[in-house]
Design a protein around this motif. Structure first.
Motif, PDB file in Angstrom:
ATOM      1  N   ASP A  83       1.049  -1.124   0.169  1.00  0.00           N
ATOM      2  CA  ASP A  83       0.011   0.057   0.147  1.00  0.00           C
ATOM      3  C   ASP A  83       0.928   1.315  -0.086  1.00  0.00           C
ATOM      4  N   ALA A  84       1.880   1.524   0.839  1.00  0.00           N
ATOM      5  CA  ALA A  84       2.782   2.603   1.010  1.00  0.00           C
ATOM      6  C   ALA A  84       3.543   2.728  -0.295  1.00  0.00           C
ATOM      7  N   ALA A  85       4.032   1.594  -0.809  1.00  0.00           N
ATOM      8  CA  ALA A  85       4.696   1.626  -1.971  1.00  0.00           C
ATOM      9  C   ALA A  85       3.788   2.153  -3.150  1.00  0.00           C
ATOM     10  N   PHE A  86       2.831   1.801  -3.448  1.00  0.00           N
ATOM     11  CA  PHE A  86       1.905   2.316  -4.325  1.00  0.00           C
ATOM     12  C   PHE A  86       1.539   3.968  -4.195  1.00  0.00           C
ATOM     13  N   ALA A  87       1.249   4.232  -2.675  1.00  0.00           N
ATOM     14  CA  ALA A  87       1.104   5.426  -2.535  1.00  0.00           C
ATOM     15  C   ALA A  87       2.280   6.357  -2.739  1.00  0.00           C
ATOM     16  N   ALA A  88       3.491   5.792  -2.809  1.00  0.00           N
ATOM     17  CA  ALA A  88       4.577   6.560  -3.301  1.00  0.00           C
ATOM     18  C   ALA A  88       4.784   6.702  -5.173  1.00  0.00           C
TER      19      ALA A  88
END
Length: 189
Positions: A83-88
């Motif tokens: 999730d955090a990687a896609f947000a970035a």
């Protein structure tokens, strides 16, 4: 809205996953290597180091998409991390097991482009020695396991295959970037 895009790089040790990921991030800063959760010792660069207890908590909550053991460590792809990687931006996930690819593609909704990076065994041995790996024998065993994995999954479909002995990392990065652009255009057509 276009579905979020991610890249999965699969290949044996020293096939160029790190080098191609660096070339992708230099081509466009939206690309970044997904830092898997690692429980164990050794190299920490490129990983989020965790404890066995943390991994158990993630598993109990159903947040582990895929985990495997290699080199005496456990490596996990966790939902909060993805999730955090896609947000970035666009995560680039490195995997060495086809079961891991399938778990990620089936277990995390996104438009995943799956790329096979390949090099012969002797190239893995040479590259491993050149970069100073202390566990080249283990990496060669992992190369053998990757070859067996491919042979056992002849039904696996690759969106792109790159021979890293014939293509420069920048060329591979351009091919991957073009693949994602084509997929995005097709999704909006």
């Amino acid at each position: 809205m276009t579905e979020k895009q991610g890249v999965i790089l699969y290949g044996p040790p020293a096939s160029g996953k790190d080098t191609v990921t660096t070339a992708l991030s230099e081509l466009d800063s939206k690309y970044a290597q997904f830092a898997r959760l690692k429980v164990g010792t050794g190299k920490s660069a490129g990983y989020r180091m965790g404890t066995a207890e943390h991994l158990e908590e993630l598993e109990a909550a159903g947040h582990v998409v895929y985990a495997n053991a290699r080199y005496g460590n456990t490596y996990a792809i966790d939902r909060p991390g993805v999730d955090a990687a896609f947000a970035a931006g666009v995560p680039v996930v490195h995997l060495g097991q086809i079961d891991g690819i399938r778990a990620l593609v089936d277990g995390y909704r996104a438009d995943w482009s799956v790329v096979l990076l390949w090099c012969p065994r002797e190239v893995t041995e040479k590259r491993s020695a050149e970069r100073g790996d202390r566990d080249t024998a283990a990496r060669l065993a992992a190369w053998d396991a990757t070859r067996e994995d491919l042979d056992a999954h002849l039904d696996m479909v690759w969106d792109l295959t790159v021979d890293t002995t014939a293509s420069a990392p920048q060329d591979a990065a351009h091919l991957i970037d073009q693949l994602l652009a084509q997929r995005a255009a097709a999704a909006t057509a």
